[in-house]
Design an enzyme around this catalytic site. Structure first.
Site, short mmCIF file in Angstrom:
data_model
loop_
_atom_site.label_atom_id
_atom_site.label_comp_id
_atom_site.label_asym_id
_atom_site.label_seq_id
_atom_site.Cartn_x
_atom_site.Cartn_y
_atom_site.Cartn_z
CG ASN A 35 -2.31 0.70 0.78
OD1 ASN A 35 -2.77 0.55 -0.36
ND2 ASN A 35 -2.91 1.42 1.69
CD GLU A 36 6.60 1.52 0.62
OE1 GLU A 36 7.12 1.81 -0.48
OE2 GLU A 36 7.24 1.05 1.57
CG HIS A 127 -13.21 24.33 10.48
ND1 HIS A 127 -14.58 24.21 10.35
CD2 HIS A 127 -12.95 24.24 11.81
CE1 HIS A 127 -15.12 24.06 11.55
NE2 HIS A 127 -14.15 24.08 12.45
CE LYS A 190 -22.86 23.63 17.66
NZ LYS A 190 -22.54 22.75 16.55
NE ARG A 192 -22.65 18.13 23.32
CZ ARG A 192 -23.39 17.13 22.83
NH1 ARG A 192 -24.32 16.60 23.59
NH2 ARG A 192 -23.19 16.68 21.62
CG ASP A 220 -17.73 14.55 9.86
OD1 ASP A 220 -18.08 13.52 9.25
OD2 ASP A 220 -16.68 14.62 10.51
N GLY A 222 -23.71 15.30 10.37
CA GLY A 222 -25.03 15.83 10.04
C GLY A 222 -25.91 16.09 11.25
#
Length: 310
Positions: A35-36, A127, A190, A192, A220, A222
């Site tokens: 997988n290289e 981001h 939002k 918590r 991501d 959702g």
């Protein structure tokens, strides 16, 4: 000018090449048995201005290694300038120490790209905009706002639209879109109440009877998007849609969106779509190939890129 791509998002690279009326450079990117990653550029690039179009999306590490090895191959082949075009910059959410003894992976990845041989970076909707400062080379952070605005105007009556930021941190991005279409802005706050207890959504702004459009850079899992849509509808919104630049949509996110009260989720093709996203009736894709292509063309000809967004 040469345009090279790895395996992360070949359809987008082909669309950009078509916009530029330029063939993709013949480049072999394959894997050894263990997988290289192995890369061989099949064309002469000596003295050329080369652009590598590669999103570092899932599988993030494989696509990042492809980008680094392609850059190294081009540097050793005497390319005049190498520009890493990252429609989606992975690891961008790890832009600070969120807890003791944790890495700032976005900075590490920035260093890797620079050390591999990139002379310039061109990316889309980071981001956090300050990630540009992680690079010690020129970095252009494009925005998908003009593409979103055009699509919103084509599909919605903007007189009845209210743009909504799904969290306080995304207000600047949402305000940019709202100002371009002359719409009002609302914010989902939002919180918590305590660990393990689901979020409480408070809506800042009057959304009664409005067509609400959530604007963000990444979707991501959702979960936040679905919860925000439900909170907006409870607050009296007529309907809720979402425009998100990068549709990461990991795990069962596509199924969650499909089963939600969102009228539609519109994402760009910065990340290659999956069978799950194609199967979801309320997920739609819009292309950013002309935007990327024009930015590449202007970079190559030493013209202004920022004027694209005036």
């Amino acid at each position: 000018m040469k345009l090279v791509t790895g395996n992360s998002n070949r359809p987008l690279a082909q669309a950009v090449a078509s916009y530029l009326e330029l063939p993709l450079t013949d480049c072999t990117v394959k894997r050894f048995a263990d997988n290289e990653v192995y890369v061989e550029v099949q064309e002469n690039v000596r003295g050329e201005d080369v652009f590598i179009l590669q999103s570092t999306s899932f599988p993030a590490n494989d696509n990042l290694m492809e980008l680094l090895i392609i850059a190294d191959a081009l540097r050793r082949s005497s390319a005049r300038r190498i520009t890493a075009v990252l429609p989606y910059f992975g690891y961008a959410r790890q832009d600070r120490k969120s807890a003791p003894r944790t890495p700032i992976s976005a900075k590490l990845v920035s260093n890797l790209i620079t050390e591999a041989g990139a002379n310039r970076v061109l990316t889309l909707d980071l981001h956090a905009a300050q990630i540009q400062g992680f690079f010690d080379i020129p970095t252009d952070n494009l925005t998908a706002a003009p593409v979103m605005v055009r699509d919103i105007k084509d599909n919605y009556d903007v007189k009845n639209v209210m743009v909504v930021s799904p969290d306080v941190g995304g207000v600047v991005r949402a305000r940019n879109v709202a100002s371009r279409i002359g719409a009002s802005l609302a914010i989902v706050d939002k919180r918590r109440p305590r660990a393990g207890v689901s979020e409480v959504m408070n809506i800042i702004g009057d959304v009664e009877g409005q067509t609400c459009i959530l604007i963000d850079d990444i979707v991501d899992s959702g979960g936040t998007l679905v919860n925000a849509a439900e909170a907006l509808l409870k607050a009296g919104a007529k309907e809720v849609s979402a425009y998100i630049t990068h549709g990461v949509l990991s795990g069962t996110a596509s199924e969650r969106i499909a089963a939600s009260k969102l009228k539609e989720l519109v994402v760009t093709d910065s990340i290659l779509d999956t069978e799950a996203t194609r199967a979801a009736a309320n997920i739609r894709r819009m292309t950013i190939a002309p935007l990327i292509g024009e930015a590449v063309a202007r970079t190559a000809s030493e013209q202004s890129v920022s004027s694209l967004f005036d």
